[in-house]
Design a protein around this motif. Structure first.
Motif, short mmCIF file in Angstrom:
data_model
loop_
_atom_site.label_atom_id
_atom_site.label_comp_id
_atom_site.label_asym_id
_atom_site.label_seq_id
_atom_site.Cartn_x
_atom_site.Cartn_y
_atom_site.Cartn_z
N SER A 1 -6.41 -9.11 -1.68
CA SER A 1 -6.37 -9.46 -3.10
C SER A 1 -5.17 -10.35 -3.41
CB SER A 1 -6.31 -8.19 -3.95
OG SER A 1 -7.50 -7.45 -3.85
N LYS B 1 -6.42 4.48 -5.42
CA LYS B 1 -6.77 4.11 -4.04
C LYS B 1 -8.12 3.41 -3.98
CE LYS B 1 -3.79 7.39 -1.64
NZ LYS B 1 -3.69 8.42 -0.58
N LEU C 1 -5.78 0.98 3.07
CA LEU C 1 -5.53 0.58 1.69
C LEU C 1 -4.87 -0.80 1.61
CD1 LEU C 1 -5.64 1.42 -1.31
CD2 LEU C 1 -3.41 2.53 -0.99
N MET D 1 -5.71 -4.68 -0.26
CA MET D 1 -4.66 -5.07 -1.20
C MET D 1 -4.06 -6.41 -0.81
SD MET D 1 -2.55 -1.55 -2.13
CE MET D 1 -1.28 -2.51 -2.95
N ALA E 1 -9.27 -0.20 -3.68
CA ALA E 1 -8.72 -1.53 -3.38
C ALA E 1 -9.76 -2.50 -2.86
CB ALA E 1 -7.58 -1.41 -2.36
N SER F 1 0.85 1.70 -12.60
CA SER F 1 0.16 2.15 -11.39
C SER F 1 0.91 3.29 -10.72
CB SER F 1 0.02 0.97 -10.41
OG SER F 1 -0.53 1.38 -9.19
N ARG G 1 -5.73 0.35 -7.89
CA ARG G 1 -5.08 0.71 -6.63
C ARG G 1 -4.41 2.07 -6.71
NH1 ARG G 1 -2.64 -5.27 -6.66
NH2 ARG G 1 -4.51 -6.38 -5.93
N ALA H 1 0.83 -1.21 0.00
CA ALA H 1 0.00 0.00 0.00
C ALA H 1 0.87 1.25 0.00
CB ALA H 1 -0.92 0.00 1.22
N SER I 1 -6.06 -4.52 -11.71
CA SER I 1 -6.12 -4.36 -10.25
C SER I 1 -5.10 -3.32 -9.79
CB SER I 1 -5.88 -5.69 -9.56
OG SER I 1 -4.58 -6.19 -9.81
N TYR I 2 -3.91 -3.29 -10.39
CA TYR I 2 -2.91 -2.31 -9.99
C TYR I 2 -3.32 -0.89 -10.40
CZ TYR I 2 0.66 -5.31 -8.03
OH TYR I 2 1.35 -6.15 -7.19
#
Length: 461
Positions: A248, A382, A241, A245, A384, A296, A379, A69, A375-376
């Motif tokens: 996941s 922010k 965060l 994460m 997540a 990201s 993130r 994070a 997914s990245y």
């Protein structure tokens, strides 16, 4: 103007991604070295190592996801030119890593809980797994703290530091593996325990090298790096965060872990072939992972600099680059499939099993790469929690539970027709596991793409 705005986005993503790719490959080389070196000793040690690594990586990667994070947090601060706050968060990340290593180390001390999913295993396998995981308790704190150095270098676009440390670590790992696995140089022949010991040694060396390099580089002076004392408000911000994460990360890696545990029910040969495919999947995954992390980081910097249009443009370009890399990787691997398998094992039965399973690789890798990159990118915004829900439901719920249902449960052999196309010649259990894993990855990628499209359009309005 953010650093990425001064150059073309493709060049910036590639410039940040390629050292990270080499670093990631170097990291996964640890497992590849263990697999190849133990694969030429005996199948028992290979199976023990496969199960041990699966368990350790489940815990390590799940906790690592929480520490990661720091990447979007620090990248947004870097884009907003709030440099002094970065040092404070890195120090808090070190404290968090130590706290998490206590939790993870405790989980490693109960291998029988994990191995209960694998049915009746030989006593020697169980003993080797227990020893391996106890040694990994020593490696875990260093591995997690190094992720703070990783997060810092990634967030501020200094990935070459990670590359140099990772490449050196592979050479040191190779040396200690040679000494401790086979008993050269007067050392005892430890087998799989030697592989674990070398991992622990290298983890602490890498951490020391990373901290030393950062402390001596004047580039990091404006960030005012410091340890300080634990501060709950900062820990809370990282955890808000980091927990989704980490969830996941855990959902993805645990699905592979429990697949390895279930595949072990079909014997040592199947477990060995499964481990070879799992290693190749991990190796190929490093390319979209590096591009996803690089994209990201740049997206987060653009958002920190209040450039949302640039962030969306970077996301599109990053996904395109990742897909191009997927196509190239698959062409190489599928063309050289027999030669690659020979690197892993000299056992013809394990080689035949791996060859059968590798047929599913194109579908699996393409789906895995897409869900990883999406997914990245989420993130970086922010976002997540929803990726965590989507990945857990798809990968763990549909993939793992579905694989058990069709491979070992009430739906046994109901996927034989699909298996004949995607995993020809593989036993129904391990075939069902990989088929459902691939389907769940594809579903996850589609759902994350829809969620990203909705999220960025809502924010744009």
């Amino acid at each position: 103007m953010t650093p990425q705005a001064r150059q073309g986005p493709v060049r910036n993503i590639v410039r940040l991604a390629w050292p990270m790719l080499i670093s990631q490959w170097a990291g996964i080389a640890f497992a590849v070295l263990d697999s190849t070196m133990l694969g030429h000793t005996n199948p028992i040690s290979l199976q023990a190592m496969a199960l041990s690594v699966s368990i350790f990586m489940t815990i390590h990667i799940g906790l690592m996801g929480i520490v990661h994070a720091l990447v979007p947090i620090c990248a947004q601060l870097f884009g907003a030119l709030r440099h002094a706050e970065i040092g404070r968060f890195i120090g808090q990340g070190i404290w968090l890593s130590l706290f998490l290593s206590i939790i993870g180390g405790t989980l490693l001390l109960f291998p029988d809980v994990w191995l209960s999913y694998s049915g009746d295993l030989p006593l020697q396998v169980r003993q080797e797994v227990a020893v391996y995981l106890r040694i990994c308790c020593v490696a875990l704190p260093a591995a997690l703290m190094f992720r703070c150095v990783y997060a810092l270098a990634t967030a501020v676009q200094r990935p070459r530091l990670l590359m140099y440390i990772s490449l050196a670590s592979v050479l040191v790992k190779l040396l200690f593996n040679w000494l401790l696995i086979f008993g050269h140089g007067g050392f005892p022949e430890l087998g799989s325990a030697g592989a674990a010991t070398s991992t622990a040694i290298v983890s602490w060396i890498a951490l020391a090298a990373g901290l030393l390099a950062v402390s001596r580089d004047r580039f990091y002076d404006p960030f005012k790096l410091r340890l300080g004392h634990p501060v709950w408000s900062a820990q809370k911000e990282i955890l808000q965060l980091g927990l989704p994460m980490g969830g996941s990360y855990l959902a993805e890696v645990s699905s592979f872990t429990f697949m390895a545990l279930l595949a072990a029910r079909e014997g040592t040969i199947v477990s060995g072939g499964h481990q070879i495919l799992a290693n190749l999947v991990s190796l190929l995954y490093m390319l979209p992972l590096a591009i996803g992390i690089a994209t990201s980081s740049l997206v987060a910097q653009a958002l920190g600099a209040r450039q949302p249009d640039q962030a969306r443009r970077l996301a599109r370009i990053g996904i395109g680059l990742g897909l191009a890399g997927v196509v190239l990787s698959l062409l190489i691997v599928m063309t050289a499939r027999p030669q690659i398998i020979q690197i892993y094992t000299s056992d013809p039965a394990i080689a035949a099993m791996a060859y059968a399973l590798l047929t599913i690789l194109p579908l699996l890798h393409t789906s895995d790469a897409l869900q990883c990159m999406l997914s990245y990118i989420l993130r970086a915004h922010k976002i997540a929690t929803m990726p965590f829900v989507i990945q857990t439901g798809s990968l763990f719920g549909i993939g793992l539970v579905g694989g058990w249902y069709f491979g070992f449960g009430p739906g046994y052999r109901q996927l034989d027709g699909v298996a004949a196309l995607l995993t020809p010649g593989a036993p129904p259990g391990v075939a069902s596991l990989w088929i459902m894993c691939s389907f769940s990855m594809l579903l996850c990628a589609i759902t994350l793409a829809i969620w990203y499209w909705k999220s960025v359009n809502v924010r744009k309005q």
